[in-house]
Design a protein around this motif. Structure first.
Motif, mmCIF file in Angstrom:
data_model
loop_
_atom_site.group_PDB
_atom_site.id
_atom_site.type_symbol
_atom_site.label_atom_id
_atom_site.label_comp_id
_atom_site.label_asym_id
_atom_site.label_seq_id
_atom_site.Cartn_x
_atom_site.Cartn_y
_atom_site.Cartn_z
ATOM 1 N N ASP A 102 -7.188 5.100 -10.351
ATOM 2 C CA ASP A 102 -8.622 4.899 -10.093
ATOM 3 C C ASP A 102 -9.164 3.675 -10.802
ATOM 4 O O ASP A 102 -9.959 2.916 -10.245
ATOM 5 N N ASP B 195 -5.620 0.988 4.025
ATOM 6 C CA ASP B 195 -6.446 0.429 2.951
ATOM 7 C C ASP B 195 -7.416 1.501 2.468
ATOM 8 O O ASP B 195 -7.183 2.703 2.685
ATOM 9 N N GLU B 196 -8.524 1.083 1.847
ATOM 10 C CA GLU B 196 -9.475 2.053 1.279
ATOM 11 C C GLU B 196 -10.159 2.904 2.349
ATOM 12 O O GLU B 196 -10.773 3.932 2.039
ATOM 13 N N THR B 197 -10.020 2.535 3.631
ATOM 14 C CA THR B 197 -10.626 3.317 4.717
ATOM 15 C C THR B 197 -9.709 4.449 5.194
ATOM 16 O O THR B 197 -10.115 5.249 6.043
ATOM 17 N N SER C 42 0.787 -1.235 0.000
ATOM 18 C CA SER C 42 0.000 0.000 0.000
ATOM 19 C C SER C 42 0.818 1.283 0.000
ATOM 20 O O SER C 42 0.254 2.379 -0.003
ATOM 21 N N GLU D 193 0.637 3.957 -4.845
ATOM 22 C CA GLU D 193 -0.698 4.493 -5.119
ATOM 23 C C GLU D 193 -1.351 3.740 -6.290
ATOM 24 O O GLU D 193 -0.688 3.434 -7.286
ATOM 25 N N ALA E 35 -1.295 7.822 -0.651
ATOM 26 C CA ALA E 35 -2.041 6.945 0.258
ATOM 27 C C ALA E 35 -1.383 7.015 1.633
ATOM 28 O O ALA E 35 -0.605 7.930 1.923
ATOM 29 N N GLU F 230 -4.396 -5.860 -6.783
ATOM 30 C CA GLU F 230 -4.726 -5.910 -5.357
ATOM 31 C C GLU F 230 -3.678 -5.147 -4.565
ATOM 32 O O GLU F 230 -2.476 -5.312 -4.785
ATOM 33 N N SER F 231 -4.145 -4.306 -3.659
ATOM 34 C CA SER F 231 -3.257 -3.595 -2.737
ATOM 35 C C SER F 231 -3.218 -4.348 -1.417
ATOM 36 O O SER F 231 -4.260 -4.675 -0.846
ATOM 37 N N LYS G 197 -8.746 0.228 -8.987
ATOM 38 C CA LYS G 197 -9.306 -0.027 -7.656
ATOM 39 C C LYS G 197 -10.397 -1.103 -7.647
ATOM 40 O O LYS G 197 -10.589 -1.774 -6.655
ATOM 41 N N ASN G 198 -11.113 -1.263 -8.738
ATOM 42 C CA ASN G 198 -12.140 -2.311 -8.816
ATOM 43 C C ASN G 198 -11.825 -3.294 -9.938
ATOM 44 O O ASN G 198 -12.729 -3.900 -10.522
#
Length: 280
Positions: free
Chosen positions: A16, A41-43, A10, A13, A264, A25-26, A19-20
């Motif tokens: 966009d 993470d994404e939070t 992580s 960076e 990040a 995978e991070s 990300k999906n």
């Protein structure tokens, strides 16, 4: 079966569009500010994190992912798995990824997994992932991708300028006296990466704008065949500064593309509020 998967710790960076995307995978590091642990993470909330770092007298730290966490990321249906970690000189993430690879190979000895030591961090890792994606989409064989990307890593340079020297001071990279004098005189060091993945000082200037100009000069001087290269900028809470830097680089160099991203968690910890990182 999926042809390839790219795993990035992580510190790197993600674009966009990644990300999906099942090809990416991070794997998160853990950040520690005082007694609090924050999963990168994404939070991750950059604004909240920077406030906590500024308020804490202790140096923020990071812990690399466990080998088991890496192993879970590798345990998938991809034919080719590539891993990109931040510099082995700065973190245990590279060694942890190697251990995770070895653990998976005990049960799946035919699995094709390669771990790249980025010898960089942040957007340096992003550009390596982009290079792997480009090679895979071009249909290269696994071994050819590895040799091509290793050559790319050898040719890559990373640069950064920090607004705030507190993290460097707390980490012991600057003495209290030097940090105080630098702050009092508004001296900003222009930093870069060595070929081995360590951090070195390239230049310095009084004031952030002059330091950014010196960094641009270093980038122009050290970048060969720039018209064929992608340059990436990551910034910590200073989007206007990153856009200004992008404009100046576009005026000074011919580049294939310039990517601008927010830092990040791990990159935010090292860059601190106002820091800018460039890789090419």
């Amino acid at each position: 079966m999926m042809r390839y998967k790219i795993v990035i710790d992580s510190c790197g960076e993600l674009l966009d569009e990644w990300k999906n995307n099942e090809h990416f995978e991070s794997v998160p590091l853990t950040l520690m500010v005082g007694t609090e642990q924050i999963i990168d993470d994404e939070t991750f909330d950059q604004e909240s994190f920077l406030k906590k770092v500024a308020a804490c007298p202790e140096c923020p730290k990071s812990a690399c992912p466990s080998p088991e966490r890496y192993m879970r990321a590798f345990d998938c249906n991809a034919e080719h798995i590539y891993v990109i970690t931040l510099s082995a000189e700065l973190s245990g993430s590279y060694n942890s990824a190697l251990l995770g690879r070895n653990l998976l190979l005990e049960d799946h000895p035919d699995k094709k997994i390669h771990v790249f030591n980025s010898c960089s961090a942040s957007v340096g890792q992003t550009l390596i992932a982009l290079k792997i994606q480009e090679c895979e989409e071009a249909g290269m064989e696994f071994e050819k991708v590895i040799s091509t990307v290793e050559r790319y890593i050898e040719s890559q340079n990373t640069f950064f300028v920090l607004e705030n020297l507190e993290t460097l001071r707390k980490n012991g990279r600057l003495s209290k006296v030097k940090a105080f004098v630098a702050s009092a005189l508004k001296i900003k060091p222009v930093m870069g990466s060595t070929p081995e993945g360590n951090i070195c000082q390239l230049d310095q200037a009084r004031g952030m704008n002059r330091a950014l100009i010196r960094m641009v000069e270093q980038i122009v001087d050290k970048t060969r065949d720039s018209e064929n290269k992608v340059l990436a900028i990551s910034h910590c809470n200073c989007a206007p500064r990153a856009q200004m830097l992008k404009k100046v680089l576009e005026e000074r160099m011919k580049l294939s593309r310039i990517i601008v991203l927010d830092t990040a968690g791990v990159s935010s910890m090292y860059a601190n509020d106002g820091g800018v990182i460039v890789a090419v």
